[in-house]
Motif scaffolding. Structure first.
Motif, PDB file in Angstrom:
ATOM      1  N   VAL A  20       0.862  -1.185   0.000  1.00  0.00           N
ATOM      2  CA  VAL A  20       0.000   0.000   0.000  1.00  0.00           C
ATOM      3  C   VAL A  20       0.900   1.237   0.000  1.00  0.00           C
ATOM      4  CG1 VAL A  20      -1.779   1.310   1.202  1.00  0.00           C
ATOM      5  CG2 VAL A  20      -1.821  -1.199   1.259  1.00  0.00           C
ATOM      6  N   SER A  21       0.646   2.148  -0.938  1.00  0.00           N
ATOM      7  CA  SER A  21       1.322   3.442  -0.914  1.00  0.00           C
ATOM      8  C   SER A  21       0.327   4.495  -0.438  1.00  0.00           C
ATOM      9  CB  SER A  21       1.869   3.804  -2.290  1.00  0.00           C
ATOM     10  OG  SER A  21       0.819   3.900  -3.236  1.00  0.00           O
ATOM     11  N   TYR A  22       0.849   5.602   0.030  1.00  0.00           N
ATOM     12  CA  TYR A  22       0.001   6.590   0.713  1.00  0.00           C
ATOM     13  C   TYR A  22       0.327   8.002   0.240  1.00  0.00           C
ATOM     14  CZ  TYR A  22      -1.200   9.811   4.533  1.00  0.00           C
ATOM     15  OH  TYR A  22      -1.640  10.872   5.272  1.00  0.00           O
ATOM     16  N   SER A  23      -0.729   8.792   0.076  1.00  0.00           N
ATOM     17  CA  SER A  23      -0.571  10.216  -0.206  1.00  0.00           C
ATOM     18  C   SER A  23      -1.552  10.971   0.680  1.00  0.00           C
ATOM     19  CB  SER A  23      -0.844  10.508  -1.685  1.00  0.00           C
ATOM     20  OG  SER A  23      -0.776  11.901  -1.933  1.00  0.00           O
ATOM     21  N   SER A  24      -1.064  11.975   1.395  1.00  0.00           N
ATOM     22  CA  SER A  24      -1.914  12.670   2.352  1.00  0.00           C
ATOM     23  C   SER A  24      -2.933  13.553   1.637  1.00  0.00           C
ATOM     24  CB  SER A  24      -1.062  13.512   3.302  1.00  0.00           C
ATOM     25  OG  SER A  24      -0.360  14.504   2.575  1.00  0.00           O
ATOM     26  N   THR A  25      -4.045  13.836   2.332  1.00  0.00           N
ATOM     27  CA  THR A  25      -5.076  14.741   1.835  1.00  0.00           C
ATOM     28  C   THR A  25      -4.920  16.074   2.551  1.00  0.00           C
ATOM     29  OG1 THR A  25      -6.603  12.922   1.404  1.00  0.00           O
ATOM     30  CG2 THR A  25      -7.550  15.120   1.616  1.00  0.00           C
ATOM     31  N   ALA A  26      -4.856  17.158   1.774  1.00  0.00           N
ATOM     32  CA  ALA A  26      -4.632  18.479   2.360  1.00  0.00           C
ATOM     33  C   ALA A  26      -5.718  18.793   3.375  1.00  0.00           C
ATOM     34  CB  ALA A  26      -4.609  19.544   1.265  1.00  0.00           C
ATOM     35  N   GLY A  27      -5.305  19.256   4.534  1.00  0.00           N
ATOM     36  CA  GLY A  27      -6.231  19.695   5.558  1.00  0.00           C
ATOM     37  C   GLY A  27      -6.721  18.621   6.479  1.00  0.00           C
ATOM     38  N   CYS A  28      -6.412  17.329   6.183  1.00  0.00           N
ATOM     39  CA  CYS A  28      -6.879  16.234   7.026  1.00  0.00           C
ATOM     40  C   CYS A  28      -5.748  15.746   7.918  1.00  0.00           C
ATOM     41  CB  CYS A  28      -7.404  15.080   6.178  1.00  0.00           C
ATOM     42  SG  CYS A  28      -8.942  15.473   5.297  1.00  0.00           S
ATOM     43  N   LEU A  29      -6.091  15.329   9.108  1.00  0.00           N
ATOM     44  CA  LEU A  29      -5.128  14.815  10.072  1.00  0.00           C
ATOM     45  C   LEU A  29      -5.610  13.473  10.602  1.00  0.00           C
ATOM     46  CD1 LEU A  29      -4.308  18.055  12.121  1.00  0.00           C
ATOM     47  CD2 LEU A  29      -2.907  16.992  10.342  1.00  0.00           C
ATOM     48  N   PRO A  30      -4.675  12.605  11.047  1.00  0.00           N
ATOM     49  CA  PRO A  30      -3.222  12.778  10.917  1.00  0.00           C
ATOM     50  C   PRO A  30      -2.779  12.485   9.492  1.00  0.00           C
ATOM     51  CG  PRO A  30      -3.688  10.673  11.945  1.00  0.00           C
ATOM     52  CD  PRO A  30      -5.019  11.352  11.779  1.00  0.00           C
ATOM     53  N   ASN A  31      -1.745  13.181   9.037  1.00  0.00           N
ATOM     54  CA  ASN A  31      -1.267  12.992   7.663  1.00  0.00           C
ATOM     55  C   ASN A  31      -0.149  11.957   7.644  1.00  0.00           C
ATOM     56  OD1 ASN A  31       0.564  14.557   8.982  1.00  0.00           O
ATOM     57  ND2 ASN A  31       0.676  16.163   7.438  1.00  0.00           N
ATOM     58  N   THR A  32      -0.453  10.776   8.185  1.00  0.00           N
ATOM     59  CA  THR A  32       0.479   9.646   8.169  1.00  0.00           C
ATOM     60  C   THR A  32      -0.235   8.424   7.622  1.00  0.00           C
ATOM     61  OG1 THR A  32      -0.105   9.081  10.455  1.00  0.00           O
ATOM     62  CG2 THR A  32       1.805  10.504  10.128  1.00  0.00           C
ATOM     63  N   ASN A  33       0.555   7.495   7.104  1.00  0.00           N
ATOM     64  CA  ASN A  33       0.009   6.274   6.523  1.00  0.00           C
ATOM     65  C   ASN A  33      -0.709   5.481   7.598  1.00  0.00           C
ATOM     66  OD1 ASN A  33      -0.478   3.811   5.243  1.00  0.00           O
ATOM     67  ND2 ASN A  33       1.452   3.869   4.121  1.00  0.00           N
ATOM     68  N   GLY A  34      -1.986   5.252   7.405  1.00  0.00           N
ATOM     69  CA  GLY A  34      -2.767   4.522   8.399  1.00  0.00           C
ATOM     70  C   GLY A  34      -3.229   3.174   7.909  1.00  0.00           C
ATOM     71  N   ALA A  35      -2.536   2.608   6.921  1.00  0.00           N
ATOM     72  CA  ALA A  35      -2.961   1.325   6.364  1.00  0.00           C
ATOM     73  C   ALA A  35      -2.380   0.170   7.169  1.00  0.00           C
ATOM     74  CB  ALA A  35      -2.520   1.219   4.906  1.00  0.00           C
ATOM     75  N   SER A  36      -3.189  -0.851   7.411  1.00  0.00           N
ATOM     76  CA  SER A  36      -2.708  -2.047   8.097  1.00  0.00           C
ATOM     77  C   SER A  36      -3.546  -3.237   7.660  1.00  0.00           C
ATOM     78  CB  SER A  36      -2.769  -1.875   9.618  1.00  0.00           C
ATOM     79  OG  SER A  36      -4.099  -1.648  10.039  1.00  0.00           O
ATOM     80  N   PHE A  37      -2.938  -4.430   7.739  1.00  0.00           N
ATOM     81  CA  PHE A  37      -3.663  -5.661   7.468  1.00  0.00           C
ATOM     82  C   PHE A  37      -4.441  -6.047   8.719  1.00  0.00           C
ATOM     83  CE2 PHE A  37      -0.020  -5.783   4.601  1.00  0.00           C
ATOM     84  CZ  PHE A  37      -0.617  -6.121   3.392  1.00  0.00           C
ATOM     85  N   ILE A  38      -5.643  -6.622   8.546  1.00  0.00           N
ATOM     86  CA  ILE A  38      -6.456  -6.992   9.703  1.00  0.00           C
ATOM     87  C   ILE A  38      -6.967  -8.420   9.541  1.00  0.00           C
ATOM     88  CG2 ILE A  38      -7.133  -4.629  10.244  1.00  0.00           C
ATOM     89  CD1 ILE A  38      -9.815  -5.167   8.871  1.00  0.00           C
ATOM     90  N   ASN A  39      -7.562  -8.908  10.642  1.00  0.00           N
ATOM     91  CA  ASN A  39      -8.199 -10.230  10.679  1.00  0.00           C
ATOM     92  C   ASN A  39      -7.249 -11.352  10.277  1.00  0.00           C
ATOM     93  OD1 ASN A  39     -10.626  -9.050  11.507  1.00  0.00           O
ATOM     94  ND2 ASN A  39     -11.298  -8.715   9.394  1.00  0.00           N
TER      95      ASN A  39
END
Length: 862
Positions: free
Chosen positions: A546-565
Motif C-alpha cells: 500500500v502506498s500513501y498520499s496525504s489529503t490536504a487539511g486532514c489529520l493525521p497525515n500519516t500512513n494509516g494502512a494495516s492488514f487486519i483479521n
C-alpha cells in the motif's frame, strides 16, 4: 573522512602534490584504558596543526602532527588554522568499548603438588571467554584451559620443598576487549619416582622393563633412582597380585615375573609428606607370530565387506598388540592379545588412484590389507594385495534455478551423481569412469539450449552407452509437467543407478483483484478479492503493498494502512484497515510457484475521507461586559453540507450555528469554555478552548464638591475591588488642580477661581485591574469671592433726604447685607439690598455719625 589535496605551484613547474589524511582513518574501537595515535600524513613543511574534539573545540596543547586519543569522540585536525587556505580533516570516529574485569579465587593452597586445585572464576563482563595459564610447563598440554572454573593438578619439579606457580587468567568479552590477572599458587614438591632395573627401555613412548626370552619366568632386579633420596617411604605394587614391596629404605630389590605384561607402580613418599606414583610396564616374552589370509574374490564394489582370517597367534605373549590397516583411508584397527579369529572390513571408496605393493609387484588402482603384531621384543607383519574396489553409481542431479519455473525459462540440469568407476583386471591397468544418459518426457514442449542427452542404445551395459554431457540446459516453451530421468553407471559388476525428478512449467502469471469499496470515511475497512488466474501446478504467492498520499487539511497525515483479521502481505485475499484519511493505492504482484516469475503490478486506488479538522484560535483574556469574537480554522472535506454548532455557556448569545459566530459578551467575570462541533459526512469533531473574563473594576469617587476660592480641598480618595489601580484627569486646571495623575488619594490643594462666576472641573477617575478598566466622574465647583464697589460717604442736614445707596460688585448675583451703627439718623439697624433715600434725623445739637457696613454674599449650592 575528508581528504585534502594541496597543489604547491612554483614558477613554470608544479613543485609538489600533497594529499593529507588522518591515519588510521577510523572508525576505531578502543578498549577502555587503551589509546590510539592519530597522525596526519603527507603534509608539506611548515604546516601547523590544531586537533579538535568535537569540531570547533580545540584540544589544549594538541598542536603536533600526531595526537593520541584515549576517549570516545569525533576527532578533527585543523591545518594552518587562521591562515589563508586553512582546512579541517576528519572526523575520525573513536569508540570506547567496555572492558571486562578478570578475577578468580582458588582452593586449596600450600598442599602437595598432586592435590587438585579448584579455581573459581569471579570475572565480570559481557559474553566472556577465558584462557588460563597455570605456569606449570611440566604438565604439558594440561598447562592451559578455556573452562570457566578449571581444576588443575600441578606437576612442577621433584624436590623436598615448596614450589610456586604464577597462574594467569585472561578474560575476553564479546567486543574483543581483554583483562588479565595473576595469582601465585604454592605447592609442596612431589618426590622423585625414578626407577631403574633389568631391561630398562622405552617402548611406544612409555617406560618398560623388558626381557625377550622363551623362559616361562624371569627374576627382574629393580634399582631406586629417586632424585629426592632420602625419602620416608617406598612401595612397589608388582602388578601380578603378589605382595607389595614396602620399606623406608630402598636401594635394590628383585621380583620374579612369569611370561606376560604387567603394570608396576612405584609409590614414593618424600620427607615433606607428599606422595607420588610412577607407572612402569614389565614384559617377559618373545617376538610375536602372525598369519593373515586372503579371503579371495577381492574384485568388489563399494559398500562390500570382506572377512580376513587371523591365524598363528596362539603362542604370542600377552601384551602383544595387533594393528590391522586398510589403505583406503579408514583408521587402523588395534586389538590386544589375543586377537579375534578374523576381521571384517567394508570398503566404501574406490581403489582408483591408489597403488599397493606386495614388496615385489605394484598393483595400480588397488587397495591392500595388512596386519602387524608387535610387542617390546619385535614386530611381524603380513600384507594382502591386490584388492580392487569399483565405485557403485549413485544417481543425483540438481535443477537450477528451481524445479518450478515459468514458460520460456532455461533450466540447467547438473549431474551431481557418483557415476561410478570400473577398476582394471591387471596390475598395470587403468580405471574407467562411468557415463550418464538423460531422458525427458514428454518429448515436446522443450528444446536443448546446451549439452547432449546421450543414449543407452537399449543396453544395460554402460560400456555400450553413448555418453551425455554432465550439464544439460533445456528451454521449456510450453506449460506442463516434465519428467527428467538420469541413468549413470560404469560396469556390469556394480550395475547402474537412476533418478527421476519432475519440472513444473507454469504460464507467466497475471495479477488481478477487486475491492468491495473505493471510497469511505476513516476508519475504512476494505476487503479484496483476488482474481489472479491459478497456475498449472503449485500455488501462486502474492505480494500486496500500500502506498500513501496525504489529503490536504486532514489529520493525521500519516500512513494509516494495516492488514487486519489475520491477513498479511502474502494473503490471497487480505483485508485492510485505513485508519487515517488519505489517498491509498493498493498494489498486487502475483508470483508464480517457487518464485519462478512474477506479474505486472495491478492497483486499486482507495480514497479515505476524514472527520473535520477543527482548531479554534486562542482568545486573549477579556473583561466583563466586553465582547470577544471567536473564530476557527476548519478543514478536511468541508462543503456546503457541513454544519457548525458553537456553545458559549455564560455568554450572550449562548450558541451559534455559523462558522463565524460574531461577537459574544460575558457579563460576569470567570473562566468559560467555548466549544465548537463541526459535522461533515464522516462525523463530528468537537474542540474547546477556554476564555478568561476578568473583573472590570468600578471606581467609587467622592461626592461632588462645591467650595469657595481659597478653600482647601482634599485629600480625595477612591475605592474599588482589591488590587485595582487608579488614574484621574481634571477637565479644568483653573480650579488649582493638575490635569492628571495616578495617585490615590489626590493630594489636598487650595481651590482657585480667578473669574466672577463659579467654575466647575470634571474629575474622571479610572480604575484598572488585569487589563480591565472603567471610569467614574465627580465635580469640583469653585465659587468666586464676592466684592462690593466703594460707596461715597454722605453728609446731610437733619430733615434733609439722603441719596439712595445702590450696591454693586464684580460677582453678578451677589446679595448685599448691611448694618447701621446708629439708628438715630432715621435708618434701621440692618437690611439687605440697596438703601432707599430717607429723611435724616438729628435731635441733638451735635453731629451724629452712622457707619453703614456692607457684606456682599454670593450663594451657590450653599
Amino acid at each position: 573522512m575528508k581528504v585534502l589535496c594541496s597543489f604547491l605551484v612554483s614558477l613554470f613547474f608544479i613543485a609538489g602534490i600533497y594529499c593529507q589524511t588522518i591515519n588510521p582513518p577510523g572508525p576505531i574501537n578502543l578498549c577502555q584504558g587503551s589509546s590510539q595515535a592519530l597522525t596526519v600524513t603527507a603534509v608539506p613543511v611548515g604546516t601547523t596543526f590544531q586537533w579538535q574534539n568535537p569540531l570547533g573545540t580545540n584540544i589544549s596543547g594538541a598542536t603536533l602532527i600526531s595526537y593520541t586519543a584515549n576517549s570516545a569522540g569525533n576527532y578533527y585536525v585543523r591545518l594552518n588554522e587562521g591562515l589563508p587556505g586553512d582546512t579541517t580533516l576528519g572526523p575520525v570516529i573513536v569508540n570506547v568499548l567496555p572492558k571486562p574485569t578478570a578475577s578468580f579465587t582458588f582452593n586449596p593452597n600450600n598442599v602437595c603438588a598432586t592435590t587438585p586445585v579448584i579455581f573459581t572464576n569471579t570475572s565480570t563482563g559481557s559474553g566472556l571467554t577465558y584462557l588460563w595459564d597455570f605456569g606449570d610447563p611440566n604438565s604439558g598440554a594440561n598447562n592451559t584451559s578455556t573452562l570457566i572454573n578449571p581444576v588443575h593438578n600441578f606437576i612442577g619439579t621433584t624436590g623436598t620443598g615448596a614450589e610456586s606457580f604464577t597462574v594467569k587468567l585472561i578474560a575476553t568479552s564479546s567486543n574483543g576487549c581483554k583483562d588479565s590477572i595473576t595469582a601465585t599458587v604454592t605447592n609442596l614438591q612431589r618426590p622423585g619416582t625414578e626407577l631403574g632395573g633389568t631391561g630398562a627401555t622405552t617402548y611406544n613412548g612409555l617406560p618398560y622393563f623388558q626381557v625377550c626370552s622363551s623362559n616361562t619366568n624371569y627374576l627382574f632386579t629393580f634399582i631406586n633412582q629417586s632424585s629426592t633420596v632420602p625419602n620416608t617411604s617406598y612401595r612397589i605394587v608388582w602388578g601380578d597380585n603378589s605382595t607389595d614391596f614396602i620399606n623406608t629404605i630402598f636401594t635394590t630389590t628383585s621380583h620374579t615375573y612369569n611370561a606376560g605384561t604387567y603394570t608396576l607402580r612405584f609409590i614414593v613418599t618424600g620427607i615433606n609428606g607428599c606422595t607420588d606414583t610412577a607407572m612402569y610396564t614389565v614384559f617377559l616374552g618373545t617376538n610375536p607370530a602372525i598369519g593373515f589370509e586372503n579371503p579371495g574374490s577381492t574384485s568388489i564394489c563399494t559398500g562390500t565387506s570382506l572377512t580376513f582370517p587371523i591365524t598363528g597367534t596362539a603362542s604370542n605373549t600377552p601384551g602383544t598388540i595387533y594393528t590391522v590397516t586398510f589403505n583406503d583411508g579408514s583408521p587402523p584397527v588395534v586389538f590386544p592379545h589375543p586377537p579375534p579369529a578374523s576381521v571384517t572390513h567394508q570398503f566404501n571408496s574406490s581403489s582408483c588412484g591408489t597403488n599397493s605393493s606386495n614388496g615385489t609387484l605394484t598393483f595400480n588402482n588397488s587397495f591392500s590389507a595388512s596386519i602387524v603384531a608387535s610387542n617390546p621384543c619385535g614386530t611381524s607383519s603380513v600384507n594382502i594385495v591386490p584388492i580392487y574396489v569399483s565405485r557403485k553409481p549413485v544417481a543425483s542431479f540438481t535443477i537450477a534455478p528451481k524445479d518450478t519455473v515459468c514458460v520460456n525459462t532455461v533450466v540447467t540440469l547438473t549431474n551431481t551423481s557418483v557415476n561410478g568407476t570400473a577398476t582394471p583386471s591387471s596390475p598395470t591397468g587403468s580405471c574407467t569412469n562411468g557415463k550418464q544418459v538423460w531422458s525427458v518426457t514428454p518429448p515436446t514442449g522443450w528444446t536443448i539450449s546446451s549439452g547432449t542427452r546421450g543414449n543407452d542404445n537399449g543396453f544395460n551395459d554402460p560400456a555400450l552407452w553413448t555418453n551425455g554431457t554432465a550439464v544439460l540446459q533445456l528451454n521449456f516453451t510450453a506449460p506442463g509437467v516434465y519428467t527428467i530421468k538420469l541413468k549413470v553407471g560404469a560396469n556390469t559388476l556394480c550395475g547402474i543407478d537412476s533418478i527421476i525428478k519432475t519440472i513444473c512449467v507454469n504460464p507467466t502469471p497475471t495479477a488481478s483483484f477487486t475491492v468491495n469499496q473505493n471510497i469511505g470515511c476513516a476508519p475504512l475497512t476494505v476487503n479484496t478479492t483476488n482474481n489472479s488466474p491459478t497456475p498449472s501446478c503449485g500455488q501462486n504467492s502474492y505480494l500486496w503493498s500500500v502506498s500513501y498520499s496525504s489529503t490536504a487539511g486532514c489529520l493525521p497525515n500519516t500512513n494509516g494502512a494495516s492488514f487486519i483479521n489475520g491477513t498479511n502481505a502474502s494473503s490471497v485475499n487480505p483485508q485492510f484497515l485505513f485508519s487515517n484519511p488519505g489517498i491509498y493505492t493498493i498494489s498486487l504482484t502475483t508470483i508464480a510457484p517457487a518464485a519462478a516469475c512474477s506479474s505486472l503490478v495491478s492497483t486499486q486506488q482507495i480514497t479515505v475521507k476524514g472527520k473535520p479538522v477543527v482548531s479554534i484560535n486562542a482568545l486573549a483574556p477579556t473583561c466583563a461586559n466586553q465582547s470577544v469574537n471567536p473564530n476557527a480554522a476548519v478543514t478536511c472535506y468541508i462543503n456546503t453540507a457541513t454544519t457548525y454548532l458553537w456553545s458559549f455557556p455564560g455568554g450572550t448569545p449562548s450558541s451559534a450555528t455559523t462558522l463565524n459566530p460574531g461577537t459574544i459578551v460575558y457579563s460576569t467575570p470567570g473562566t468559560y469554555t467555548i466549544t465548537l462541533s463541526v459535522t461533515n459526512e464522516c462525523g463530528t469533531t468537537t474542540t474547546s478552548i477556554p476564555v478568561t473574563v476578568n473583573v472590570t473594576p468600578s471606581p467609587v469617587v467622592p461626592a461632588n464638591i462645591i467650595v469657595c476660592a481659597g478653600a482647601t480641598v482634599g485629600p480625595l480618595s477612591f475605592t474599588s475591588v482589591p488590587g485595582a489601580t487608579f488614574t484621574w484627569t481634571n477637565s479644568n486646571t483653573s480650579i488649582g488642580l493638575g490635569a492628571s495623575g495616578s495617585s490615590n488619594p489626590i493630594p489636598s490643594f487650595v481651590a482657585t477661581n480667578a473669574t466672577g462666576v463659579p467654575i466647575t472641573a470634571n474629575i474622571n477617575v479610572t480604575a484598572t485591574l488585569s487589563g480591565c478598566s472603567s471610569s467614574n466622574i465627580f465635580t469640583i465647583t469653585v465659587n468666586p469671592i464676592p466684592t462690593v464697589n466703594v460707596i461715597p460717604n454722605q453728609t446731610v442736614c437733619a430733615g434733609a433726604s439722603t441719596a439712595a445707596i445702590v450696591f454693586s460688585g464684580a460677582v453678578a448675583g451677589s446679595i448685599y447685607n448691611w448694618t447701621n451703627s446708629n439708628t438715630s439718623i432715621g435708618l434701621p439697624a440692618s437690611g439687605t439690598g440697596n438703601i432707599a433715600s430717607f429723611t435724616a434725623i438729628n435731635g441733638g445739637t451735635t453731629v451724629v455719625v452712622a457707619t453703614i457696613t456692607v457684606t456682599p454674599v454670593f450663594t451657590n449650592a450653599g
